[in-house]
Design an enzyme around this catalytic site. Structure first.
Site, PDB file in Angstrom:
ATOM      1  N   LYS A  51       0.906  -1.230   0.083  1.00 46.06           N
ATOM      2  CA  LYS A  51      -0.253   0.072   0.128  1.00 46.06           C
ATOM      3  C   LYS A  51       0.872   1.273   0.240  1.00 46.06           C
ATOM      4  N   SER A 145       0.743 -17.940   5.544  1.00 45.62           N
ATOM      5  CA  SER A 145       0.746 -18.485   4.208  1.00 45.62           C
ATOM      6  C   SER A 145       2.074 -18.128   3.672  1.00 45.62           C
ATOM      7  N   ILE A 184      -2.673  -9.548  -6.258  1.00 46.69           N
ATOM      8  CA  ILE A 184      -1.285  -9.185  -6.133  1.00 46.69           C
ATOM      9  C   ILE A 184      -0.832  -8.635  -7.726  1.00 46.69           C
ATOM     10  N   ILE A 271       0.314 -16.637  -8.228  1.00 48.02           N
ATOM     11  CA  ILE A 271      -0.919 -17.248  -8.821  1.00 48.02           C
ATOM     12  C   ILE A 271      -1.341 -17.819  -7.406  1.00 48.02           C
ATOM     13  N   GLY A 272      -1.279 -17.164  -6.317  1.00 47.01           N
ATOM     14  CA  GLY A 272      -2.096 -17.533  -5.095  1.00 47.01           C
ATOM     15  C   GLY A 272      -1.025 -17.633  -3.914  1.00 47.01           C
ATOM     16  N   ALA A 321      -5.808 -10.009   6.109  1.00 52.53           N
ATOM     17  CA  ALA A 321      -5.319  -9.361   7.231  1.00 52.53           C
ATOM     18  C   ALA A 321      -6.641  -9.410   8.190  1.00 52.53           C
ATOM     19  N   HIS A 322      -7.748  -8.647   7.913  1.00 54.19           N
ATOM     20  CA  HIS A 322      -8.997  -8.368   8.857  1.00 54.19           C
ATOM     21  C   HIS A 322      -9.565  -9.551   9.198  1.00 54.19           C
ATOM     22  N   HIS A 445     -23.160  16.176   1.687  1.00 55.41           N
ATOM     23  CA  HIS A 445     -22.819  16.480   0.543  1.00 55.41           C
ATOM     24  C   HIS A 445     -21.753  17.527   0.345  1.00 55.41           C
TER      25      HIS A 445
HETATM   26  P1  FAD Z   1       0.894 -14.303   8.356  1.00 55.70           P
HETATM   27  O1  FAD Z   1       0.888 -12.643   8.453  1.00 55.70           O
HETATM   28  O2  FAD Z   1       1.435 -14.855   7.455  1.00 55.70           O
HETATM   29  O3  FAD Z   1       1.960 -14.509   9.709  1.00 55.70           O
HETATM   30  C1  FAD Z   1       2.319 -15.556  10.028  1.00 55.70           C
HETATM   31  C2  FAD Z   1       3.614 -15.495  10.760  1.00 55.70           C
HETATM   32  O4  FAD Z   1       3.871 -16.710  11.410  1.00 55.70           O
HETATM   33  C3  FAD Z   1       4.852 -14.944   9.783  1.00 55.70           C
HETATM   34  O5  FAD Z   1       5.336 -13.700  10.495  1.00 55.70           O
HETATM   35  C4  FAD Z   1       5.814 -16.277   9.996  1.00 55.70           C
HETATM   36  O6  FAD Z   1       7.043 -15.573  10.077  1.00 55.70           O
HETATM   37  C5  FAD Z   1       5.219 -16.850  11.271  1.00 55.70           C
HETATM   38  N1  FAD Z   1       5.675 -18.144  11.508  1.00 55.70           N
HETATM   39  C6  FAD Z   1       5.505 -19.073  10.700  1.00 55.70           C
HETATM   40  N2  FAD Z   1       5.590 -20.453  11.071  1.00 55.70           N
HETATM   41  C7  FAD Z   1       6.357 -20.093  12.156  1.00 55.70           C
HETATM   42  C8  FAD Z   1       6.876 -21.019  13.177  1.00 55.70           C
HETATM   43  N3  FAD Z   1       6.934 -22.436  12.975  1.00 55.70           N
HETATM   44  N4  FAD Z   1       7.361 -20.638  14.253  1.00 55.70           N
HETATM   45  C9  FAD Z   1       7.202 -19.223  14.409  1.00 55.70           C
HETATM   46  N5  FAD Z   1       6.669 -18.460  13.591  1.00 55.70           N
HETATM   47  C10 FAD Z   1       6.305 -18.860  12.600  1.00 55.70           C
HETATM   48  N6  FAD Z   1      -4.499  -8.768   3.123  1.00 55.70           N
HETATM   49  C11 FAD Z   1      -5.612  -7.866   3.304  1.00 55.70           C
HETATM   50  O7  FAD Z   1      -6.434  -7.798   4.000  1.00 55.70           O
HETATM   51  N7  FAD Z   1      -5.184  -6.712   2.858  1.00 55.70           N
HETATM   52  C12 FAD Z   1      -4.212  -6.294   1.810  1.00 55.70           C
HETATM   53  O8  FAD Z   1      -4.209  -5.103   1.555  1.00 55.70           O
HETATM   54  C13 FAD Z   1      -3.333  -7.369   1.700  1.00 55.70           C
HETATM   55  N8  FAD Z   1      -2.255  -7.090   0.872  1.00 55.70           N
HETATM   56  C14 FAD Z   1      -1.387  -8.063   0.720  1.00 55.70           C
HETATM   57  C15 FAD Z   1      -0.368  -7.885  -0.226  1.00 55.70           C
HETATM   58  C16 FAD Z   1       0.733  -8.878  -0.660  1.00 55.70           C
HETATM   59  C17 FAD Z   1       1.749  -8.750  -1.204  1.00 55.70           C
HETATM   60  C18 FAD Z   1       0.488 -10.179   0.220  1.00 55.70           C
HETATM   61  C19 FAD Z   1       1.721 -11.135  -0.037  1.00 55.70           C
HETATM   62  C20 FAD Z   1      -0.553 -10.318   0.978  1.00 55.70           C
HETATM   63  C21 FAD Z   1      -1.459  -9.371   1.297  1.00 55.70           C
HETATM   64  N9  FAD Z   1      -2.467  -9.459   2.133  1.00 55.70           N
HETATM   65  C22 FAD Z   1      -3.389  -8.476   2.356  1.00 55.70           C
HETATM   66  C23 FAD Z   1      -2.726 -10.854   2.756  1.00 55.70           C
HETATM   67  C24 FAD Z   1      -2.525 -10.756   4.401  1.00 55.70           C
HETATM   68  O9  FAD Z   1      -0.955 -10.341   4.291  1.00 55.70           O
HETATM   69  C25 FAD Z   1      -2.625 -11.974   5.071  1.00 55.70           C
HETATM   70  O10 FAD Z   1      -3.932 -12.493   4.790  1.00 55.70           O
HETATM   71  C26 FAD Z   1      -2.230 -11.933   6.464  1.00 55.70           C
HETATM   72  O11 FAD Z   1      -1.093 -11.437   6.792  1.00 55.70           O
HETATM   73  C27 FAD Z   1      -2.589 -13.269   7.310  1.00 55.70           C
HETATM   74  O12 FAD Z   1      -2.269 -13.045   8.294  1.00 55.70           O
HETATM   75  P2  FAD Z   1      -1.806 -14.493   9.351  1.00 55.70           P
HETATM   76  O13 FAD Z   1      -1.683 -14.008  10.664  1.00 55.70           O
HETATM   77  O14 FAD Z   1      -2.829 -15.639   9.054  1.00 55.70           O
HETATM   78  O15 FAD Z   1      -0.542 -14.872   8.718  1.00 55.70           O
HETATM   79  P1  NAI Z   2      -5.110 -14.525  -6.112  1.00 61.50           P
HETATM   80  O1  NAI Z   2      -5.607 -15.939  -5.660  1.00 61.50           O
HETATM   81  O2  NAI Z   2      -5.801 -13.367  -5.784  1.00 61.50           O
HETATM   82  O3  NAI Z   2      -4.834 -14.612  -7.797  1.00 61.50           O
HETATM   83  C1  NAI Z   2      -4.116 -15.829  -8.481  1.00 61.50           C
HETATM   84  C2  NAI Z   2      -4.563 -15.502 -10.009  1.00 61.50           C
HETATM   85  O4  NAI Z   2      -3.608 -16.430 -10.700  1.00 61.50           O
HETATM   86  C3  NAI Z   2      -5.976 -16.109 -10.284  1.00 61.50           C
HETATM   87  O5  NAI Z   2      -6.652 -15.408 -11.234  1.00 61.50           O
HETATM   88  C4  NAI Z   2      -5.720 -17.567 -10.955  1.00 61.50           C
HETATM   89  O6  NAI Z   2      -6.553 -17.929 -11.512  1.00 61.50           O
HETATM   90  C5  NAI Z   2      -4.353 -17.172 -11.608  1.00 61.50           C
HETATM   91  N1  NAI Z   2      -3.473 -18.488 -11.872  1.00 61.50           N
HETATM   92  C6  NAI Z   2      -3.427 -19.326 -11.081  1.00 61.50           C
HETATM   93  N2  NAI Z   2      -2.465 -20.348 -11.558  1.00 61.50           N
HETATM   94  C7  NAI Z   2      -2.093 -19.678 -12.821  1.00 61.50           C
HETATM   95  C8  NAI Z   2      -1.132 -20.240 -13.929  1.00 61.50           C
HETATM   96  N3  NAI Z   2      -0.511 -21.358 -13.650  1.00 61.50           N
HETATM   97  N4  NAI Z   2      -0.944 -19.501 -14.982  1.00 61.50           N
HETATM   98  C9  NAI Z   2      -1.672 -18.144 -14.910  1.00 61.50           C
HETATM   99  N5  NAI Z   2      -2.421 -17.816 -14.182  1.00 61.50           N
HETATM  100  C10 NAI Z   2      -2.747 -18.549 -13.137  1.00 61.50           C
HETATM  101  O7  NAI Z   2      -3.489 -14.791  -5.564  1.00 61.50           O
HETATM  102  P2  NAI Z   2      -2.524 -13.710  -5.637  1.00 61.50           P
HETATM  103  O8  NAI Z   2      -2.892 -12.559  -6.247  1.00 61.50           O
HETATM  104  O9  NAI Z   2      -1.017 -14.235  -5.630  1.00 61.50           O
HETATM  105  O10 NAI Z   2      -2.650 -13.102  -4.176  1.00 61.50           O
HETATM  106  C11 NAI Z   2      -2.704 -13.893  -3.091  1.00 61.50           C
HETATM  107  C12 NAI Z   2      -3.476 -13.794  -1.803  1.00 61.50           C
HETATM  108  O11 NAI Z   2      -3.068 -12.623  -1.216  1.00 61.50           O
HETATM  109  C13 NAI Z   2      -4.859 -13.361  -2.137  1.00 61.50           C
HETATM  110  O12 NAI Z   2      -5.799 -13.998  -2.650  1.00 61.50           O
HETATM  111  C14 NAI Z   2      -5.483 -12.296  -1.090  1.00 61.50           C
HETATM  112  O13 NAI Z   2      -5.910 -13.382  -0.302  1.00 61.50           O
HETATM  113  C15 NAI Z   2      -4.186 -11.810  -0.387  1.00 61.50           C
HETATM  114  N6  NAI Z   2      -3.926 -10.513  -1.180  1.00 61.50           N
HETATM  115  C16 NAI Z   2      -4.880  -9.537  -0.722  1.00 61.50           C
HETATM  116  C17 NAI Z   2      -4.629  -8.192  -1.138  1.00 61.50           C
HETATM  117  C18 NAI Z   2      -5.812  -7.273  -0.647  1.00 61.50           C
HETATM  118  O14 NAI Z   2      -6.770  -7.729   0.063  1.00 61.50           O
HETATM  119  N7  NAI Z   2      -5.937  -6.138  -1.235  1.00 61.50           N
HETATM  120  C19 NAI Z   2      -3.606  -7.673  -1.866  1.00 61.50           C
HETATM  121  C20 NAI Z   2      -2.694  -8.874  -2.061  1.00 61.50           C
HETATM  122  C21 NAI Z   2      -2.784 -10.150  -1.754  1.00 61.50           C
END
Ligand code: FAD
Ligand code: NAI
Length: 466
Positions: A51, A145, A184, A271-272, A321-322, A445
């Protein structure tokens, strides 16, 4: 007697929020985190840095393309190194904030990797290899994840990157190829497109953003295409090979055949994500996983082993995250004997592109599939005074209400500031509100939220400004 009431493994949004809530409720809590900082994926390499870059790159793009029309004559010059510093500072501010909150709430922390040895017993391995056993009445797994990999395509975080590498590219690649038109792909694709990259997005399905309301996704694709992003839908990447300094990416149609090679300087694999449980010792402890590697939990987040719970990305549901945070609160309250609960029908979802996409509740496709009769109210931002004043008229608000009861079942917004606007219908839906309730609520407004009110009025075909 156990040393702790609760040990949380993983300090992401799920884990740290759970630890704080449990401590507020009088439990003695410890948290184990293997990263050197708290906040998990979200704060370190996810929500927050992405962000920060989306914000900075959007302002850069606006300065370049929209300021002149407002009478502001500037020619912005990109200082990418400083923009990355701005992003790193945003991360530091947030992760330090979590460290402060954990201290303030008297949560003990162990910086090391946790492994469940037995119910109530976690072994922590510190960076120097030393080990310590920590015992507690309950364990919450919140390990989150990791990036999903494409077989045969090795992520080196330089030429072939995951989201993590794409948050720190030292220069804007001339050609960025994104695999996956999900959240992403579109968010980070937008960042680098604004900073000068030619961005091509290859998507397996015949649409972007699977799961999002199809009309909204189509509109976003149209707008992103106008901004210069190129989409190759219905296509799969079959290989990436080095070709000098560039990457030769072979793609073919999703059904097979129709081969093509595209050249790129950087490839982003998006891709997820997959649940992360490596080294946790879950199978030895007897914790059941589903066929996608997620910890199986009941309605109270209890796993198949008594005293072990799981929340966040590592269990079923949207990887947000939420959602993880709310599950953290719910499980802490359940452990304290209260009625912790998450309403999975009202979890907002936001895509931070420009314009933003925000939704809550059901899409039209989901309602059709479930055979629910619904009414639609739509209002475009071209007819909203504030959007016209700001010249941010791309997009619309769509409200889906039950045909019989008028109860709001889904709200979909594409437009500037959609991320902030979605909170209002989320509250409405939490209270089981109707389109009529929203239509009769006075909105200030000129604001963009008037489009939400007018869409609610449009459910009953009585919008005033359209
Ligand atoms: P995580 O945040 O993944 O935290 C897990 C933690 O556990 C990590 O710090 C890891 O190091 C630790 N851990 C793992 N295994 C062990 C172990 N054995 N011992 C000790 N520690 C360990 N979500 C949104 O809602 N809004 C967004 O804008 C958004 N943007 C994103 C952008 C990107 C690029 C990515 C990749 C994700 C985004 N997400 C977003 C998704 C969001 O980050 C996740 O849904 C969220 O972080 C999940 O929270 P969690 O607490 O389940 O796990
Ligand atoms: P995603 O699940 O949102 O999108 C993956 C895309 O890749 C899908 O459209 C799928 O059809 C495609 N795909 C899968 N395999 C493929 C292949 N072999 N070739 C071409 N396309 C393929 O996953 P993404 O974007 O990696 O994000 C992961 C997760 O992180 C999201 O699902 C979301 O939960 C979280 N996230 C949330 C954000 C937010 O809330 N603003 C921002 C970024 C991530």
């Amino acid at each position: 007697m156990a040393t702790y009431d609760l040990i949380v493994i993983g300090a992401g949004p799920g884990g740290y929020v759970c630890a704080i809530r449990a401590s507020q409720l009088g439990m003695k809590v410890a948290i184990v985190e293997k990263r050197s900082t708290f906040g998990g994926t979200c704060l370190n390499v996810g929500c927050i840095p992405s962000k920060a870059l989306l914000h900075a790159s959007e302002l850069y793009d606006e300065a370049d393309n929209q300021f002149a029309a407002m009478g502001i004559d500037v020619k912005p010059k990109l200082n990418l190194k400083q923009m990355l510093t701005f992003k790193d500072e945003a991360v530091k501010g947030n992760v330090d904030g979590v460290a402060f909150l954990l201290r303030k709430n008297k949560v003990d922390h162990f910086h090391g990797t946790g492994r469940i040895k037995a119910p109530g017993l976690v072994e922590v391995t510190f960076i120097n290899g030393e080990k310590q056993d920590v015992d507690a009445k309950s364990i919450v797994i919140a390990t989150g994840s990791a990036v999903a990999k494409l077989p045969g395509i090795e992520i080196d975080e330089e030429a072939i990157v995951s989201s993590t590498g794409a948050l720190s590219l030292p220069t804007a690649p001339k050609r960025l190829l994104v695999i996956g038109a999900g959240v992403i792909g579109l968010e980070l694709g937008s960042v680098w497109r604004r900073l000068g990259s030619e961005v091509t997005v290859v998507e397996y399905l015949d649409r972007v953003l699977p799961g999002t309301d199809a009309e909204v996704a189509k509109q976003l694709q149209r707008i992103l295409t106008k901004q210069g992003m190129v989409f190759k839908l219905g296509s799969k990447v079959t290989g990436v090979k080095k070709n000098g300094a560039a990457q030769a990416v072979t793609i073919e149609s999703a059904q097979g055949g129709d081969k093509q090679t595209l050249e790129a300087d950087v490839v982003l694999v998006a891709i997820g994500r997959v649940p992360f449980t490596d080294g946790l010792g879950l199978s030895e402890a007897g914790v059941k996983l589903d066929n996608r590697g997620r910890a199986v939990v009941d309605a109270h987040y209890a796993t198949s082993v008594s005293g072990i719970y799981a929340i966040g990305d590592v269990i079923d549901g949207p990887m947000l995250a939420h959602k993880a945070e709310d599950e953290g609160i719910a499980v802490a309250e359940i452990l304290a004997g209260q009625a912790g609960h998450v309403n999975y029908d009202v979890i907002p979802n936001v895509i931070y592109t420009a314009p933003e996409v925000a939704s809550v509740g059901k899409s039209e496709e989901e309602l059709k599939a479930a055979g629910v009769a619904y009414k639609v109210g739509k209002f475009p931002f071209t007819a909203n005074g504030r959007a016209k004043a700001n010249q941010t008229t791309d997009g619309f608000v769509k409200i889906l209400a039950d045909a019989a009861t008028d109860r709001v079942l889904g709200v979909h917004i594409i437009g500037a500031d959609a991320s902030e606007m979605i909170a209002e219908p989320s509250v409405l839906m939490e209270f089981g509100g109707s389109a009529e309730d929203l239509a009769r609520t006075c909105h200030a407004h000129p604001t963009l939220t008037e489009a939400v009110k007018e869409a609610a009025m449009a459910v009953d075909k009585r919008a005033i400004h359209f």
